[in-house]
Motif scaffolding. Sequence first.
Motif, PDB file in Angstrom:
ATOM      1  N   GLU A  62       0.840  -1.201   0.000  1.00  0.00           N
ATOM      2  CA  GLU A  62       0.000   0.000   0.000  1.00  0.00           C
ATOM      3  C   GLU A  62       0.876   1.253   0.000  1.00  0.00           C
ATOM      4  O   GLU A  62       0.623   2.197  -0.764  1.00  0.00           O
ATOM      5  N   GLU A  63       1.903   1.286   0.828  1.00  0.00           N
ATOM      6  CA  GLU A  63       2.784   2.452   0.926  1.00  0.00           C
ATOM      7  C   GLU A  63       3.509   2.716  -0.382  1.00  0.00           C
ATOM      8  O   GLU A  63       3.621   3.857  -0.829  1.00  0.00           O
ATOM      9  N   ILE A  66       1.082   4.102  -2.993  1.00  0.00           N
ATOM     10  CA  ILE A  66       0.814   5.529  -2.769  1.00  0.00           C
ATOM     11  C   ILE A  66       2.008   6.372  -3.231  1.00  0.00           C
ATOM     12  O   ILE A  66       1.836   7.408  -3.885  1.00  0.00           O
ATOM     13  N   ASN A  70       1.785   9.048  -6.510  1.00  0.00           N
ATOM     14  CA  ASN A  70       2.059  10.473  -6.327  1.00  0.00           C
ATOM     15  C   ASN A  70       3.169  10.981  -7.238  1.00  0.00           C
ATOM     16  O   ASN A  70       3.428  12.181  -7.280  1.00  0.00           O
ATOM     17  N   GLU A 168     -10.357   1.719   5.626  1.00  0.00           N
ATOM     18  CA  GLU A 168      -9.160   1.985   6.427  1.00  0.00           C
ATOM     19  C   GLU A 168      -7.925   2.331   5.602  1.00  0.00           C
ATOM     20  O   GLU A 168      -6.954   2.841   6.154  1.00  0.00           O
ATOM     21  N   THR A 169      -7.938   2.074   4.307  1.00  0.00           N
ATOM     22  CA  THR A 169      -6.763   2.333   3.483  1.00  0.00           C
ATOM     23  C   THR A 169      -6.460   3.830   3.415  1.00  0.00           C
ATOM     24  O   THR A 169      -7.355   4.673   3.523  1.00  0.00           O
ATOM     25  N   LYS A 170      -5.195   4.131   3.209  1.00  0.00           N
ATOM     26  CA  LYS A 170      -4.753   5.519   3.043  1.00  0.00           C
ATOM     27  C   LYS A 170      -4.841   5.957   1.581  1.00  0.00           C
ATOM     28  O   LYS A 170      -4.587   7.116   1.269  1.00  0.00           O
ATOM     29  N   ILE A 171      -5.173   5.040   0.707  1.00  0.00           N
ATOM     30  CA  ILE A 171      -5.292   5.361  -0.722  1.00  0.00           C
ATOM     31  C   ILE A 171      -6.537   6.227  -0.918  1.00  0.00           C
ATOM     32  O   ILE A 171      -7.627   5.858  -0.486  1.00  0.00           O
ATOM     33  N   PRO A 172      -6.390   7.388  -1.557  1.00  0.00           N
ATOM     34  CA  PRO A 172      -7.556   8.260  -1.782  1.00  0.00           C
ATOM     35  C   PRO A 172      -8.407   7.774  -2.956  1.00  0.00           C
ATOM     36  O   PRO A 172      -7.887   7.203  -3.914  1.00  0.00           O
TER      37      PRO A 172
END
Length: 182
Positions: A62-63, A66, A70, A168-172
Motif C-alpha cells: 500500500e505504501e 501511494i 504520487n 481503512e486504506t490511506k489510498i484516496p
Amino acid sequence: MRKIMLAGTIAVGLGIFLVGAVLTGEEGITQSANENPQIDYQGFLKQVQEVAKVREKRRVSEEEFIRMMNDPKTIVLDARSKRMYDLLHVKGAVHISLPDMTAEDLAELIPQKDTRVVIYCNNNFKNEPQAFAPKAPVASLNLNTYNTLYSYGYRNIYELKPLLDRRETKIPFAGTSAENSK
C-alpha cells in the motif's frame, strides 16, 4: 478365439489412435489455432509463464503504491468497467476497460511503453461490494490486465498486492460513491 482376435484388433486400433493423439497433441492445437490467426492460445500460455516470472517482483505494498501514484510520471490504471470506475476509483487513476484495450487505445493513453503503470482491481479492496465486487481469485482483473499490457509491449508494470479495507486504506478515492460519502 474370435473374441481374442476382436479384442486384439480393438487394442491395436486404440493404441494407434492414442499414439496419433500424443504425436499430434501440440500440432493439433497449432492446426486449430491456424484456423484463426488472431487467437493464439499457445502464445498466451507461453506469455503467462513469462509474465509470472516478472509479475511477482512487481507487486507492491500500500505504501509503495501511494508513493508511486504520487509520482507525476506514473500512470495509475483502472481496467474495470466504466460504470464501476465512475462509481469509485483510486483518485487520479485513468480508465480503460480491459475489453477495450487495443494497441491504438493504449498508445493514446500511455504513449511511452516505458512509462511506469500501476494497476489495481476489485480484489484489492474489501468492504465496498458495490464498486469493488470480489471476483474469483483466478479471474482477478489484475491477472488479465497485467498480461494484456505485457502483450502490447509495456514492461514497467506494477500491481497493488494486498487486500485492503476500503474504509481503512490511506489510498484516496474519487467517483460518485466517494462524493456521496462526504
